[in-house]
Write a protein that holds these residues in place. Structure first.
Motif, PDB file in Angstrom:
ATOM      1  N   ILE A  91      32.070  25.279  43.152  1.00  0.00           N
ATOM      2  CA  ILE A  91      31.854  25.203  41.696  1.00  0.00           C
ATOM      3  C   ILE A  91      30.384  24.928  41.407  1.00  0.00           C
ATOM      4  CG2 ILE A  91      32.489  23.969  39.588  1.00  0.00           C
ATOM      5  CD1 ILE A  91      34.789  25.632  40.681  1.00  0.00           C
ATOM      6  N   VAL A  92      29.779  24.023  42.154  1.00  0.00           N
ATOM      7  CA  VAL A  92      28.369  23.679  41.935  1.00  0.00           C
ATOM      8  C   VAL A  92      27.475  24.890  42.184  1.00  0.00           C
ATOM      9  CG1 VAL A  92      26.458  22.263  42.795  1.00  0.00           C
ATOM     10  CG2 VAL A  92      28.682  21.226  42.377  1.00  0.00           C
ATOM     11  N   SER A  93      27.742  25.646  43.235  1.00  0.00           N
ATOM     12  CA  SER A  93      26.905  26.818  43.512  1.00  0.00           C
ATOM     13  C   SER A  93      27.062  27.880  42.426  1.00  0.00           C
ATOM     14  CB  SER A  93      27.216  27.395  44.886  1.00  0.00           C
ATOM     15  OG  SER A  93      28.536  27.890  44.935  1.00  0.00           O
ATOM     16  N   LYS A  94      28.268  28.031  41.876  1.00  0.00           N
ATOM     17  CA  LYS A  94      28.470  28.979  40.767  1.00  0.00           C
ATOM     18  C   LYS A  94      27.695  28.525  39.523  1.00  0.00           C
ATOM     19  CE  LYS A  94      31.540  31.867  42.491  1.00  0.00           C
ATOM     20  NZ  LYS A  94      31.353  33.284  42.588  1.00  0.00           N
ATOM     21  N   VAL A  95      27.656  27.212  39.286  1.00  0.00           N
ATOM     22  CA  VAL A  95      26.903  26.677  38.141  1.00  0.00           C
ATOM     23  C   VAL A  95      25.414  26.976  38.309  1.00  0.00           C
ATOM     24  CG1 VAL A  95      26.141  24.525  37.053  1.00  0.00           C
ATOM     25  CG2 VAL A  95      28.560  24.899  37.515  1.00  0.00           C
ATOM     26  N   GLU A  97      24.056  29.350  40.024  1.00  0.00           N
ATOM     27  CA  GLU A  97      23.838  30.787  39.877  1.00  0.00           C
ATOM     28  C   GLU A  97      23.734  31.191  38.405  1.00  0.00           C
ATOM     29  OE1 GLU A  97      26.951  32.927  41.847  1.00  0.00           O
ATOM     30  OE2 GLU A  97      26.419  32.103  43.809  1.00  0.00           O
ATOM     31  N   ARG A  98      24.471  30.511  37.544  1.00  0.00           N
ATOM     32  CA  ARG A  98      24.479  30.853  36.123  1.00  0.00           C
ATOM     33  C   ARG A  98      23.285  30.295  35.351  1.00  0.00           C
ATOM     34  NH1 ARG A  98      30.177  30.079  33.348  1.00  0.00           N
ATOM     35  NH2 ARG A  98      28.876  30.655  31.597  1.00  0.00           N
ATOM     36  N   LEU A  99      22.508  29.427  35.960  1.00  0.00           N
ATOM     37  CA  LEU A  99      21.344  28.857  35.269  1.00  0.00           C
ATOM     38  C   LEU A  99      20.230  29.891  35.166  1.00  0.00           C
ATOM     39  CD1 LEU A  99      21.054  25.313  36.869  1.00  0.00           C
ATOM     40  CD2 LEU A  99      21.799  25.862  34.559  1.00  0.00           C
ATOM     41  N   SER A 100      19.572  29.917  34.028  1.00  0.00           N
ATOM     42  CA  SER A 100      18.406  30.791  33.862  1.00  0.00           C
ATOM     43  C   SER A 100      17.215  30.164  34.598  1.00  0.00           C
ATOM     44  CB  SER A 100      18.085  30.960  32.384  1.00  0.00           C
ATOM     45  OG  SER A 100      17.639  29.737  31.834  1.00  0.00           O
ATOM     46  N   SER A 115       9.917  12.507  47.730  1.00  0.00           N
ATOM     47  CA  SER A 115       9.451  12.549  49.111  1.00  0.00           C
ATOM     48  C   SER A 115      10.127  13.663  49.912  1.00  0.00           C
ATOM     49  CB  SER A 115       9.673  11.202  49.787  1.00  0.00           C
ATOM     50  OG  SER A 115      11.058  10.889  49.765  1.00  0.00           O
ATOM     51  N   GLU A 116      11.412  13.899  49.652  1.00  0.00           N
ATOM     52  CA  GLU A 116      12.128  14.971  50.331  1.00  0.00           C
ATOM     53  C   GLU A 116      12.485  16.050  49.318  1.00  0.00           C
ATOM     54  OE1 GLU A 116      15.459  13.747  52.655  1.00  0.00           O
ATOM     55  OE2 GLU A 116      14.471  11.933  53.321  1.00  0.00           O
ATOM     56  N   PRO A 117      12.201  17.301  49.634  1.00  0.00           N
ATOM     57  CA  PRO A 117      12.555  18.369  48.685  1.00  0.00           C
ATOM     58  C   PRO A 117      14.079  18.500  48.571  1.00  0.00           C
ATOM     59  CG  PRO A 117      11.680  19.294  50.725  1.00  0.00           C
ATOM     60  CD  PRO A 117      11.546  17.808  50.818  1.00  0.00           C
ATOM     61  N   MET A 118      14.532  18.721  47.345  1.00  0.00           N
ATOM     62  CA  MET A 118      15.964  18.859  47.084  1.00  0.00           C
ATOM     63  C   MET A 118      16.239  20.259  46.556  1.00  0.00           C
ATOM     64  SD  MET A 118      16.746  15.190  45.293  1.00  0.00           S
ATOM     65  CE  MET A 118      18.507  15.390  45.284  1.00  0.00           C
ATOM     66  N   THR A 119      17.431  20.747  46.835  1.00  0.00           N
ATOM     67  CA  THR A 119      17.840  22.027  46.277  1.00  0.00           C
ATOM     68  C   THR A 119      18.480  21.790  44.914  1.00  0.00           C
ATOM     69  OG1 THR A 119      20.031  21.936  47.275  1.00  0.00           O
ATOM     70  CG2 THR A 119      18.262  22.944  48.585  1.00  0.00           C
ATOM     71  N   ALA A 120      18.649  22.858  44.157  1.00  0.00           N
ATOM     72  CA  ALA A 120      19.269  22.733  42.836  1.00  0.00           C
ATOM     73  C   ALA A 120      20.720  22.268  42.966  1.00  0.00           C
ATOM     74  CB  ALA A 120      19.201  24.066  42.101  1.00  0.00           C
ATOM     75  N   GLU A 121      21.409  22.708  44.013  1.00  0.00           N
ATOM     76  CA  GLU A 121      22.797  22.272  44.229  1.00  0.00           C
ATOM     77  C   GLU A 121      22.871  20.770  44.467  1.00  0.00           C
ATOM     78  OE1 GLU A 121      21.499  24.952  45.738  1.00  0.00           O
ATOM     79  OE2 GLU A 121      22.759  26.608  45.057  1.00  0.00           O
ATOM     80  N   GLU A 122      21.920  20.240  45.241  1.00  0.00           N
ATOM     81  CA  GLU A 122      21.908  18.799  45.509  1.00  0.00           C
ATOM     82  C   GLU A 122      21.615  18.005  44.238  1.00  0.00           C
ATOM     83  OE1 GLU A 122      20.389  18.674  50.148  1.00  0.00           O
ATOM     84  OE2 GLU A 122      18.899  18.772  48.551  1.00  0.00           O
ATOM     85  N   VAL A 123      20.750  18.526  43.392  1.00  0.00           N
ATOM     86  CA  VAL A 123      20.432  17.842  42.137  1.00  0.00           C
ATOM     87  C   VAL A 123      21.652  17.819  41.228  1.00  0.00           C
ATOM     88  CG1 VAL A 123      19.021  17.961  40.045  1.00  0.00           C
ATOM     89  CG2 VAL A 123      17.971  18.307  42.276  1.00  0.00           C
ATOM     90  N   VAL A 124      22.381  18.942  41.157  1.00  0.00           N
ATOM     91  CA  VAL A 124      23.589  18.980  40.323  1.00  0.00           C
ATOM     92  C   VAL A 124      24.636  18.015  40.871  1.00  0.00           C
ATOM     93  CG1 VAL A 124      25.510  20.435  39.565  1.00  0.00           C
ATOM     94  CG2 VAL A 124      23.174  21.302  39.460  1.00  0.00           C
ATOM     95  N   THR A 144      24.363  13.401  34.328  1.00  0.00           N
ATOM     96  CA  THR A 144      23.244  12.577  33.879  1.00  0.00           C
ATOM     97  C   THR A 144      21.938  13.211  34.329  1.00  0.00           C
ATOM     98  OG1 THR A 144      24.610  10.603  34.054  1.00  0.00           O
ATOM     99  CG2 THR A 144      22.232  10.273  33.965  1.00  0.00           C
ATOM    100  N   HIS A 145      21.001  13.338  33.377  1.00  0.00           N
ATOM    101  CA  HIS A 145      19.694  13.939  33.665  1.00  0.00           C
ATOM    102  C   HIS A 145      18.694  13.393  32.651  1.00  0.00           C
ATOM    103  CE1 HIS A 145      16.688  17.181  34.278  1.00  0.00           C
ATOM    104  NE2 HIS A 145      17.216  17.233  35.483  1.00  0.00           N
ATOM    105  N   SER A 146      17.421  13.525  32.960  1.00  0.00           N
ATOM    106  CA  SER A 146      16.391  13.027  32.037  1.00  0.00           C
ATOM    107  C   SER A 146      16.180  13.960  30.849  1.00  0.00           C
ATOM    108  CB  SER A 146      15.070  12.817  32.782  1.00  0.00           C
ATOM    109  OG  SER A 146      14.642  14.039  33.349  1.00  0.00           O
ATOM    110  N   ASN A 147      16.714  15.179  30.913  1.00  0.00           N
ATOM    111  CA  ASN A 147      16.613  16.136  29.816  1.00  0.00           C
ATOM    112  C   ASN A 147      18.005  16.270  29.185  1.00  0.00           C
ATOM    113  OD1 ASN A 147      16.517  18.452  28.203  1.00  0.00           O
ATOM    114  ND2 ASN A 147      15.083  19.492  29.570  1.00  0.00           N
ATOM    115  N   PRO A 148      18.173  15.905  27.903  1.00  0.00           N
ATOM    116  CA  PRO A 148      19.515  15.937  27.305  1.00  0.00           C
ATOM    117  C   PRO A 148      20.099  17.343  27.206  1.00  0.00           C
ATOM    118  CG  PRO A 148      17.872  15.431  25.636  1.00  0.00           C
ATOM    119  CD  PRO A 148      17.167  15.418  26.956  1.00  0.00           C
ATOM    120  N   ASP A 149      19.246  18.360  27.002  1.00  0.00           N
ATOM    121  CA  ASP A 149      19.748  19.732  26.923  1.00  0.00           C
ATOM    122  C   ASP A 149      20.286  20.204  28.265  1.00  0.00           C
ATOM    123  OD1 ASP A 149      19.010  19.840  24.234  1.00  0.00           O
ATOM    124  OD2 ASP A 149      16.987  20.544  24.726  1.00  0.00           O
ATOM    125  N   ILE A 150      19.598  19.856  29.333  1.00  0.00           N
ATOM    126  CA  ILE A 150      20.061  20.235  30.671  1.00  0.00           C
ATOM    127  C   ILE A 150      21.351  19.506  31.008  1.00  0.00           C
ATOM    128  CG2 ILE A 150      19.495  20.056  33.136  1.00  0.00           C
ATOM    129  CD1 ILE A 150      18.102  22.343  31.683  1.00  0.00           C
TER     130      ILE A 150
END
Length: 174
Positions: A91-95, A97-100, A115-124, A144-150
């Motif tokens: 489900i996370v990977s599908k999400v 993929e749908r992000l612009s 300090s360590e690079p993260m992937t978008a899946e790990e952030v989600v 939860t994120h620092s950007n309310p729209d995201i």
């Protein structure tokens, strides 16, 4: 008279001791207050978006050979299975993929200097929470994120992708 050698204190004695040491109390209080104030004012604001999802029972599927396959929720195991599907990496990977491109950039912005690079899946996965409401088939999904729209966009995409997954599964099943 063995008991007369101990000094007995009353309430006035304790007030007197407190009055002698009042500056210690004031200094400790002000230190804790100022440290809390500095932390509160300098911390990054975090926004949490919520979505509520009801996991419905499914009707039995009648096949052409008149075989009935019962796929309805019968107990906590079935509900927990649906919750684990909602939490899955699929489900996370599908999400993601749908992000612009702009949404993906805004998603990763707070983690660019880590300090360590993260992937978008790990952030989600890091900001997502799935909490079942007790004694119901309702699940609360939050992000939860620092950007309310995201935060709002991700939580909506999580729920949409879960519903799409179930729809695909039902079509494949029939």
């Amino acid at each position: 008279g063995y008991g007369d050698s101990q000094v007995q204190r009353n309430f006035r004695d304790y007030l007197h001791i407190l009055r002698e040491r009042i500056w210690y109390v004031v200094v400790v209080f002000l230190t804790v207050f100022l440290a809390s104030l500095v932390y509160t004012l300098t911390a990054t604001k975090q926004y949490t978006a919520y979505s509520t999802l009801e996991i419905l029972r499914r009707d039995p599927v009648v096949m052409k050979v008149q075989e009935v396959r019962d796929s309805e929720l019968r107990g906590p195991e079935d509900l927990n299975t649906q919750i684990k599907l909602l939490e899955s990496a699929t489900i996370v990977s599908k999400v993601v993929e749908r992000l612009s491109a702009d949404d993906r950039k805004a998603l990763m912005e707070p983690y660019e200097h880590s300090s360590e690079p993260m992937t978008a899946e790990e952030v989600v996965m890091l900001g997502r929470r799935v909490v079942p409401v007790r004694q119901t088939r309702i699940v609360q999904v939050s992000y939860t994120h620092s950007n309310p729209d995201i935060a709002a966009r991700i939580v909506n995409l999580l729920v949409e992708e879960f519903m799409n997954y179930n729809t695909r599964w039902r079509v494949d099943e029939s």
